[in-house]
Design a protein around this motif. Structure first.
Motif, PDB file in Angstrom:
ATOM      1  N   ASP A 304       0.946  -1.088   0.067  1.00  0.00           N
ATOM      2  CA  ASP A 304       0.146  -0.075  -0.034  1.00  0.00           C
ATOM      3  C   ASP A 304       0.857   1.305  -0.107  1.00  0.00           C
ATOM      4  O   ASP A 304       0.653   2.315  -0.625  1.00  0.00           O
ATOM      5  N   GLU A 307       2.032   1.779  -3.602  1.00  0.00           N
ATOM      6  CA  GLU A 307       0.929   2.528  -4.120  1.00  0.00           C
ATOM      7  C   GLU A 307       0.885   3.891  -3.972  1.00  0.00           C
ATOM      8  O   GLU A 307       0.649   4.823  -4.949  1.00  0.00           O
ATOM      9  N   GLN A 343      -6.628  -2.029  -4.469  1.00  0.00           N
ATOM     10  CA  GLN A 343      -5.965  -0.936  -5.226  1.00  0.00           C
ATOM     11  C   GLN A 343      -4.913  -1.170  -6.018  1.00  0.00           C
ATOM     12  O   GLN A 343      -4.605  -0.052  -6.704  1.00  0.00           O
ATOM     13  N   LEU A 344      -4.597  -2.183  -6.071  1.00  0.00           N
ATOM     14  CA  LEU A 344      -3.545  -2.690  -7.076  1.00  0.00           C
ATOM     15  C   LEU A 344      -4.258  -3.934  -7.995  1.00  0.00           C
ATOM     16  O   LEU A 344      -3.308  -4.575  -8.389  1.00  0.00           O
ATOM     17  N   ALA A 347      -2.285  -5.830 -10.870  1.00  0.00           N
ATOM     18  CA  ALA A 347      -0.576  -5.860 -10.733  1.00  0.00           C
ATOM     19  C   ALA A 347      -0.100  -7.187 -10.883  1.00  0.00           C
ATOM     20  O   ALA A 347      -0.674  -8.181 -10.556  1.00  0.00           O
ATOM     21  N   TRP A 374       3.210   2.271 -16.317  1.00  0.00           N
ATOM     22  CA  TRP A 374       3.333   3.472 -15.459  1.00  0.00           C
ATOM     23  C   TRP A 374       3.696   4.753 -16.389  1.00  0.00           C
ATOM     24  O   TRP A 374       3.431   5.934 -15.805  1.00  0.00           O
ATOM     25  N   THR A 450      -0.950  -0.307 -12.134  1.00  0.00           N
ATOM     26  CA  THR A 450      -0.394   0.745 -11.793  1.00  0.00           C
ATOM     27  C   THR A 450      -1.398   1.861 -11.054  1.00  0.00           C
ATOM     28  O   THR A 450      -2.428   1.806 -11.285  1.00  0.00           O
ATOM     29  N   PRO A 451      -0.681   2.501 -10.182  1.00  0.00           N
ATOM     30  CA  PRO A 451      -1.480   3.648  -9.679  1.00  0.00           C
ATOM     31  C   PRO A 451      -1.993   4.744 -10.545  1.00  0.00           C
ATOM     32  O   PRO A 451      -1.313   5.140 -11.346  1.00  0.00           O
TER      33      PRO A 451
END
Length: 485
Positions: A304, A307, A343-344, A347, A374, A450-451
């Motif tokens: 986290d 991220e 949240q990922l 990935a 990214w 990717t964030p």
């Protein structure tokens, strides 16, 4: 011509303080207790008009078994073999010890050029230690104080003739072969290709004893970093350069991160802080898990953190060679990943064995792909067509009976992808609708994992497309009128 200087000596004589003084930054962790430095730390030093590579090494101890001090000694001896010049540092306050005499003899036989520095030589009461250093038979001692910056001109004077000799040897040597690596090619606005000047920056993070140093050693093809069964061996965030199958790469090995409540000692706090800085410098963060105990609470916090810092994330599960039912375990890992780290979502999740090297090709592919995502840039026209389709499929909320209008959308920057949506009443936009748009961006523009940053801005900001059609029409009419006249 640059040369390499290795700083060697017993524990707690001030090697890391001198290293920080030469590189001009607090790169190495410094503490009063002995044995803080364990790995080789490399930095670019500047002393007057001399520029060179400096190596900070672990304290030399009289141990030859397979213990941690003995492994640290072997790593330091390797630095001696690598370096052009060895700077042997002794302590003016303690004086010359039997251990100093042993290592002076080793350096005489093993090193090409040896300079003797007597550190902590500030004040008159240390003159005896400087005089005693003559007994080592390594030439004239250089008195200095790394902490206060004293004695640096004398060190420069001792290094200057050696640097001139290396420069003359370089002029006589044949040209180095072209390795075929990119050096200064610039990519387009969206994607930056790694070069020798700006390599791909990767940080390997995780809990203690996950195998981070072992993994990097396997990638390098040599025992560059200290490893062993003990947890928490790595203390500094060590960066090393490598050619990863044609991709110039700088990879950071970091100290294992435990739960904050368990981190009590000052030294461990410094190590964790050093690792957090490595995450901020990195472009791709590899979160390394132990296959036996994956997705512990601390693993989730580390992922986290990466991220939230906006880094591209790759999750690697190590010690995969020890798993028996690999199919069932992999299914369990993917389910836990999707559930615990939404949240990922998307990935890469890669299984590797740092010990055997299995899966490292998949890890490289995942890292390169994560770096490309990214750097993704989406054209504005394409974004706005997509936004219209998303609004049509699911209109924005209507707080108080008045629907929020999404006017247009653009990408502000990459690394990570950052989008701005101009709208009415951004303060009333619900988080659920923002997540709907972010998930749509991931799926429709192939940006898994990717964030993604999505910001709503008020309609007070100027729309660059407003009035463009009217302006063009007015210019055309003016041109026609002029021709008629």
């Amino acid at each position: 011509m640059s040369f390499t200087l290795a700083i060697v000596g017993r524990p707690n004589v001030g090697k890391s303080t001198l290293f920080n003084r030469l590189v001009g930054r607090r790169l190495a962790i410094v503490d009063d207790q002995p044995g803080v430095t364990r790995d080789l730390r490399e930095g670019e030093a500047k002393l007057g008009d001399l520029t060179f590579t400096v190596l900070d090494t672990a304290g030399l101890e009289d141990a030859t078994d397979d213990s941690l001090p003995a492994r640290m000694r072997r790593l330091t001896e390797r630095a001696v073999d690598m370096a052009d010049v060895c700077l042997f540092v002794v302590d003016a306050r303690t004086g010359i010890t039997p251990t100093d005499e042993i290592f002076a003899e080793i350096l005489r036989k093993r090193a090409g050029h040896v300079l003797l520095a007597v550190n902590k030589a500030e004040g008159r009461n240390t003159e005896g230690g400087v005089l005693e250093a003559w007994n080592l038979g390594l030439g004239e001692p250089i008195p200095l104080s790394a902490e206060h910056g004293e004695g640096m001109p004398d060190l420069y004077a001792a290094l200057m003739p050696l640097a001139d000799g290396f420069a003359e040897a370089a002029e006589r040597a044949p040209d180095e072969p072209d390795l075929g690596l990119p050096v200064s090619e610039e990519a387009d606005e969206g994607m930056q290709v790694p070069t020798l000047e700006k390599p791909l920056q990767i940080a390997v993070v995780g809990r203690p004893n996950a195998g981070k140093s072992t993994l990097i050693n396997k990638l390098l093809g040599e025992e560059r970093l200290l490893t062993g069964p003990e947890a928490g061996i790595t203390r500094d965030a060590i960066s090393v350069m490598m050619d990863w199958e044609g991709v110039p790469t700088r990879i950071f090995d970091t100290a294992g991160m435990r739960k904050k409540a368990k981190v009590q000692e000052k030294l461990e706090k410094l190590s964790v802080a050093d690792g957090l800085r490595a995450v901020k410098f990195a472009e791709v963060v590899v979160v390394l898990l132990d296959a036996a105990i994956p997705f512990e609470q601390q693993d989730l916090r580390i992922a986290d953190l990466a991220e939230r810092e906006g880094r591209a994330v790759v999750v690697a599960v190590n010690k995969w060679d020890l798993e028996e039912d690999k199919g069932a375990k992999l299914k369990e890992l993917r389910e836990a990943f999707d559930r615990l780290l939404p949240q990922l979502r998307g990935a890469p999740l890669v299984t590797v064995s740092a010990k055997t090297g299995r899966g490292l090709d998949r890890l490289r592919g995942a890292v390169i792909r994560a770096h490309e995502v990214w750097n993704t840039r989406v054209p504005t026209a394409k974004l706005n067509r997509w936004l219209g389709e998303m609004i049509e499929a699911h209109p924005p909320p209507a707080p108080g009976g008045r629907r929020i209008r999404l006017r247009y959308m653009t990408q502000a920057k990459t690394r990570p992808p950052h989008f701005v949506v101009m709208c009415s009443h951004p303060d009333k936009m619900q988080d659920s609708y923002t997540r709907y748009l972010v998930n749509g961006l991931r799926a429709d523009f192939d940006m898994p994992g990717t964030p993604i940053r999505l910001v709503m801005r008020g309609q007070g900001a100027r729309n660059p497309y407003r009035g463009k059609r009217e302006k063009n029409a007015g210019a055309l009419q003016k041109h026609l009128d002029k021709r008629k006249g």
